[in-house]
Design a protein around this motif. Sequence first.
Motif, PDB file in Angstrom:
ATOM      1  N   UNK B 222       0.845  -1.197   0.000  1.00 42.66           N
ATOM      2  CA  UNK B 222       0.000   0.000   0.000  1.00 42.66           C
ATOM      3  C   UNK B 222       0.875   1.240   0.000  1.00 42.66           C
ATOM      4  N   UNK B 223       0.453   2.228  -0.763  1.00 40.98           N
ATOM      5  CA  UNK B 223       1.192   3.497  -0.813  1.00 40.98           C
ATOM      6  C   UNK B 223       0.203   4.648  -0.739  1.00 40.98           C
ATOM      7  N   UNK B 224       0.536   5.651   0.050  1.00 44.73           N
ATOM      8  CA  UNK B 224      -0.185   6.920  -0.038  1.00 44.73           C
ATOM      9  C   UNK B 224       0.740   7.912  -0.707  1.00 44.73           C
ATOM     10  N   UNK B 225       0.230   8.533  -1.765  1.00 43.68           N
ATOM     11  CA  UNK B 225       1.058   9.435  -2.550  1.00 43.68           C
ATOM     12  C   UNK B 225       0.499  10.841  -2.493  1.00 43.68           C
ATOM     13  N   UNK B 274      -8.845   9.085  -4.049  1.00 45.23           N
ATOM     14  CA  UNK B 274      -8.173  10.231  -4.651  1.00 45.23           C
ATOM     15  C   UNK B 274      -8.877  11.483  -4.178  1.00 45.23           C
ATOM     16  N   UNK B 275      -8.155  12.376  -3.538  1.00 44.33           N
ATOM     17  CA  UNK B 275      -8.736  13.673  -3.194  1.00 44.33           C
ATOM     18  C   UNK B 275      -7.960  14.756  -3.936  1.00 44.33           C
ATOM     19  N   UNK B 286      -3.969  22.084  -7.370  1.00 40.64           N
ATOM     20  CA  UNK B 286      -2.587  22.161  -6.893  1.00 40.64           C
ATOM     21  C   UNK B 286      -2.185  20.941  -6.066  1.00 40.64           C
ATOM     22  N   UNK B 287      -3.161  20.130  -5.676  1.00 44.30           N
ATOM     23  CA  UNK B 287      -2.832  18.998  -4.803  1.00 44.30           C
ATOM     24  C   UNK B 287      -3.720  17.808  -5.127  1.00 44.30           C
ATOM     25  N   UNK B 288      -3.097  16.623  -5.169  1.00 43.71           N
ATOM     26  CA  UNK B 288      -3.873  15.384  -5.286  1.00 43.71           C
ATOM     27  C   UNK B 288      -3.231  14.369  -4.348  1.00 43.71           C
ATOM     28  N   UNK B 289      -4.071  13.710  -3.565  1.00 44.34           N
ATOM     29  CA  UNK B 289      -3.567  12.668  -2.668  1.00 44.34           C
ATOM     30  C   UNK B 289      -4.263  11.370  -3.022  1.00 44.34           C
ATOM     31  N   UNK B 290      -3.484  10.319  -3.165  1.00 44.00           N
ATOM     32  CA  UNK B 290      -4.099   9.061  -3.577  1.00 44.00           C
ATOM     33  C   UNK B 290      -3.538   7.879  -2.794  1.00 44.00           C
TER      34      UNK B 290
END
Lengths: 417, 417
Positions: B222-225, B274-275, B286-290
């Motif tokens: 698992x990865x949070x990017x 994905x946010x 400007x930001x994406x977290x997945x």
Amino acid sequence: MRVAVGKLNRIEIDSARLWRDLDASARIGPGRAGGLSRLALSDDDKVMRDTFVSWCKEADLRVRVDAFGNIFARRAGLEESSPAILIGSHLDTQIAGGRYDGILGVLAGLEVIRTLNDHAVATRRPIEVVSWTNEEGVRFQPPMLGSGAFAGIYDPDWVHRQLDGGRATFAAELERIGYLGPDHLCPTQYDSYFELHIEQDDVLDAEGLHVGIVTGGFKSFGLELCVAGENAHSGPTPMRRRRNALVGASLLIARLNEIGWSHEPEGRTTCSRLTVEPNRYGIIPHLAELTVDLRHPDAATAAEMCSQFRDFLPLAALKANVEIAVAREWSFGDVAFDAKLINLVRSVASDLGVSHRHLMSAAGHDAYNISKVIPTVMLFTPCRDGVSHNEREHIEPAYTAPGVNVLLNAVLRRATA
Amino acid sequence: MRVAVGKLNRIEIDSARLWRDLDASARIGPGRAGGLSRLALSDDDKVMRDTFVSWCKEADLRVRVDAFGNIFARRAGLEESSPAILIGSHLDTQIAGGRYDGILGVLAGLEVIRTLNDHAVATRRPIEVVSWTNEEGVRFQPPMLGSGAFAGIYDPDWVHRQLDGGRATFAAELERIGYLGPDHLCPTQYDSYFELHIEQDDVLDAEGLHVGIVTGGFKSFGLELCVAGENAHSGPTPMRRRRNALVGASLLIARLNEIGWSHEPEGRTTCSRLTVEPNRYGIIPHLAELTVDLRHPDAATAAEMCSQFRDFLPLAALKANVEIAVAREWSFGDVAFDAKLINLVRSVASDLGVSHRHLMSAAGHDAYNISKVIPTVMLFTPCRDGVSHNEREHIEPAYTAPGVNVLLNAVLRRATA
């Protein structure tokens, strides 16, 4: 005392006064990083509107509000029945917006009128400053809703029914903040519309020029897409059994980006919004909704870009094993502003010795809607590095005052002609 | 009356009773489409816990709760100092989850104990049923947090500090619902751990088999990017000046999907969350977290898939002109369950005439954590079409009772051996 107009073709605005108002505005709905977060029909928008109305009344203007919350403040003319000159823009901002996008255009309009008052200049035509509702399209879509409703582009009832993300209606929010107005303003009451706006690009900044005379706008196509799949556990479900809505959306966004790059430097494509359901760890998403836009100064090329994107929808649906539907679509732009007004602004800029050039606008503006019903022109003033829709948006009086003086003198010539 | 054990190796559960409890559970935190939405440490989770504890007390079990909200209910053995047999799973669900994922394993454990009570069977070893906290990982990450804390894989203070999307801590929510328990349970008190679970895949359903004996688990990474760009106006900003975080994220998701397909049929890759910020019309994000995961039954292949994905990060960063960072990472799986327990379950299934096969688990389960500290085995029972993490998850007594009977008799043999 009434001063003859001919002697006043070089009157100048009070840029310190304009800046005081811009600074006051910047304290209403401040963002986290020095900008503004003042969404249309929010509590902060109400405070800003009330403040603007009080400034207008202090300047002896007659304030009217229409059924879309658009605020019109009128300075009487010598011939009150003569179609008026309208100057304006919008006071709402993006969620992390700058202090000047839209706001400068409204307050510059007010400053023009205050300057005429200072010099006791009488004009043949009445002059009005207007603040349009919901230009940004953050809470309610489409953007530029107030000016579109005024221009008769949208059905008034349809406008009133628009929802803020499935919650309140546009009409209910207007009523809540006290700006569901009684007045009916008609485009035929107006002679011309002037909108001054920061450029939102870096052409003027890079070339060291003070005014962009906007000849027209990019053609923009907007699409809201719904990608429907099925949720399932991310571990046990083999790739071949998946119907992953987020994969479908990602393929669309990647392709959209390619289309933008293949039409560089003028073409631009953006997916600015993507929501994913259920968007939880361990679950294959069953729904993705996205908003995209595609723009190009040449309308035919913009249409070609849009059709390249639409051609890809069935392929993305096939690859991700999902269904993709266009839930909503719109377009704007492809406008050419009024040739006489463009010539007027250019000759005033030349007479005042203000450096200028012609430009096309890539962003949408209320002026696009108004140009359908009233002769219209836009003036751009520089913004640092072209940064806009961002809290770092920055201008200074030295960048801006020459453009507002061009606006003042162009309005004055048109109002007395 | 105590009945000699040797004569009871074919005792059977009361599947109507088990189904009454599953149906009662299905009324606590119901979803919108027939399933459940009972997130860990929510108000509904508290109601379910209270209900489960009351059922355990009705069955004369001694209930203990540890500092992670794990609930242990103990049936005494003839030799109380002998390490106990533990049976369990979890009572929390996904946000749009099914009625059986996890819940069946806990209630099957209770049904095993009730059946022993019905027949007044005394066992040498104590038998406990356990419900682990926050298996799904919806509110708090990582998933399987309660079992991981029990197994000593995570530091207790770190577990308590985990946040629900930036709001409440795990410890505060435990306390709020009254399940921050005083008891300290230690893995060395247990002889073995059995977990029965719906398969969440369609192998058993397709092959018409009743029991999957799980030999081990897929390896999962698992990865949070975090993808960081810069916001700007979607119209005027030319492609070359953009730093679009959502484009970066979309390239990652598309590549991740390709990696899954290139390791078909066993490899699986998913971006489940994905946010996007600010996620508003007209603004380049400007930001994406997945959050992504990559899984394969072969640990080396899973690692290779993960490294293929990581190799792509700098390329995606370059293409989208953004920065991409790995904010958090974890792995689980690559477990082999206990050979003696696997043999025990297989021989019980054969003796009872219950059709069965060996399987690997692609999903994560609490059993993965527990297998690090207690000999462990898992049993899968069929679920219709393999649909899970979905409100359509469906099982019936005829699918399930044979597996619970295998569990009962396997536990009985182990408890009396």
